[in-house]
Design a protein around this motif. Sequence first.
Motif, mmCIF file in Angstrom:
data_model
loop_
_atom_site.group_PDB
_atom_site.id
_atom_site.type_symbol
_atom_site.label_atom_id
_atom_site.label_comp_id
_atom_site.label_asym_id
_atom_site.label_seq_id
_atom_site.Cartn_x
_atom_site.Cartn_y
_atom_site.Cartn_z
ATOM 1 N N GLU A 68 0.690 10.977 -8.216
ATOM 2 C CA GLU A 68 -0.467 10.083 -8.300
ATOM 3 C C GLU A 68 -0.488 9.326 -9.633
ATOM 4 O OE1 GLU A 68 -3.904 12.474 -7.730
ATOM 5 O OE2 GLU A 68 -3.659 12.653 -5.555
ATOM 6 N N ARG A 69 -0.235 10.033 -10.737
ATOM 7 C CA ARG A 69 -0.243 9.387 -12.045
ATOM 8 C C ARG A 69 0.861 8.343 -12.158
ATOM 9 N NH1 ARG A 69 -2.024 14.559 -13.759
ATOM 10 N NH2 ARG A 69 0.128 15.346 -13.892
ATOM 11 N N THR B 104 -1.567 8.433 0.206
ATOM 12 C CA THR B 104 -1.942 9.446 -0.772
ATOM 13 C C THR B 104 -0.834 10.489 -0.853
ATOM 14 O OG1 THR B 104 -4.299 9.159 -0.254
ATOM 15 C CG2 THR B 104 -3.648 11.228 -1.321
ATOM 16 N N SER C 45 0.840 -1.195 0.000
ATOM 17 C CA SER C 45 0.000 0.000 0.000
ATOM 18 C C SER C 45 0.876 1.246 0.000
ATOM 19 C CB SER C 45 -0.930 0.014 1.220
ATOM 20 O OG SER C 45 -0.181 0.197 2.414
ATOM 21 N N ARG D 72 -0.325 15.609 -8.275
ATOM 22 C CA ARG D 72 -1.022 14.833 -9.303
ATOM 23 C C ARG D 72 -0.028 14.029 -10.136
ATOM 24 N NH1 ARG D 72 -5.926 14.483 -7.167
ATOM 25 N NH2 ARG D 72 -7.067 16.459 -7.119
ATOM 26 N N GLN E 99 2.169 6.636 -9.683
ATOM 27 C CA GLN E 99 1.770 5.491 -8.862
ATOM 28 C C GLN E 99 0.752 4.625 -9.597
ATOM 29 O OE1 GLN E 99 0.335 6.895 -5.083
ATOM 30 N NE2 GLN E 99 2.359 6.854 -4.136
ATOM 31 N N SER E 100 -0.172 5.262 -10.286
ATOM 32 C CA SER E 100 -1.237 4.504 -10.952
ATOM 33 C C SER E 100 -0.710 3.725 -12.157
ATOM 34 C CB SER E 100 -2.366 5.443 -11.384
ATOM 35 O OG SER E 100 -1.907 6.368 -12.359
ATOM 36 N N THR E 101 0.324 4.242 -12.822
ATOM 37 C CA THR E 101 0.848 3.565 -14.012
ATOM 38 C C THR E 101 1.932 2.544 -13.667
ATOM 39 O OG1 THR E 101 2.412 5.402 -14.355
ATOM 40 C CG2 THR E 101 0.314 5.498 -15.529
ATOM 41 N N GLY F 178 2.648 1.449 -10.408
ATOM 42 C CA GLY F 178 2.366 0.676 -9.205
ATOM 43 C C GLY F 178 3.331 1.003 -8.079
#
Length: 231
Positions: free
Chosen positions: A199-200, A84, A81, A196, A202-204, A206
């Motif tokens: 965040e991007r 944020t 995990s 942001r 992390q989302s792409t 992992g």
Amino acid sequence: MRGMEKLAGVLPRGVEVFSLRPDGVVLFVDRGGARELGPREEFLRFIDTGQFAHYLVGDARTSPERPSNATFKLGVVGPRSAFTPHAHGGEHIVLSLGHAACGLYDVERGRVSEVRLFPGAMIRIPSMMPHSFANRGGRPLHILAANTGFGIDHEDYAITADEAERRIGETGRAARSLGTLDRVATDYALLAASLRDIERLQSTRGIGAVSVRERLAARLRRAAYALEGPR
């Protein structure tokens, strides 16, 4: 646990001992006895749901108006995990006791830097630097975290992208620096955009994986604890 209970009999009043096991369990002992600490026992929510902190210095309400100079806490980060992305109003120091990672926004280079952390690695992050901390492993991760000036309850403890975007409208104008928390001088538009970006990423990409060598080292560390830990 038996060894910890024996230790309780020799501790002076007021002294506390924590045993941070490789499997993510936290054992606690003081003059009153020994027990396992968990989310429902002396732990507070740590920025995100599923993350927990136990204050050792200061408390959740620490602030410039209610100072304790700094807060120092034991954190438990859930398996696989990440927090944020956020920025702290004060300086931030984290000692990782497991396999972690930290994404940091480099304002000068205009990009996110990823730093892999190993057991015993400590990272120091300046105030207002956008970042996110992650647990790459499959077990709870223990960290020791110190923040100057702010406790979790303070509005400037962890400023997320959502909060930075909300503050853009409050300030009415942007400034040039992330290096201050002055409500007029801080460039919340730049802060929000930087967060942001993390965040991007992390989302792409992992959270990141634990290597074969790290998994082997973790097994050896658990074996060493079995030999060295309290009996």
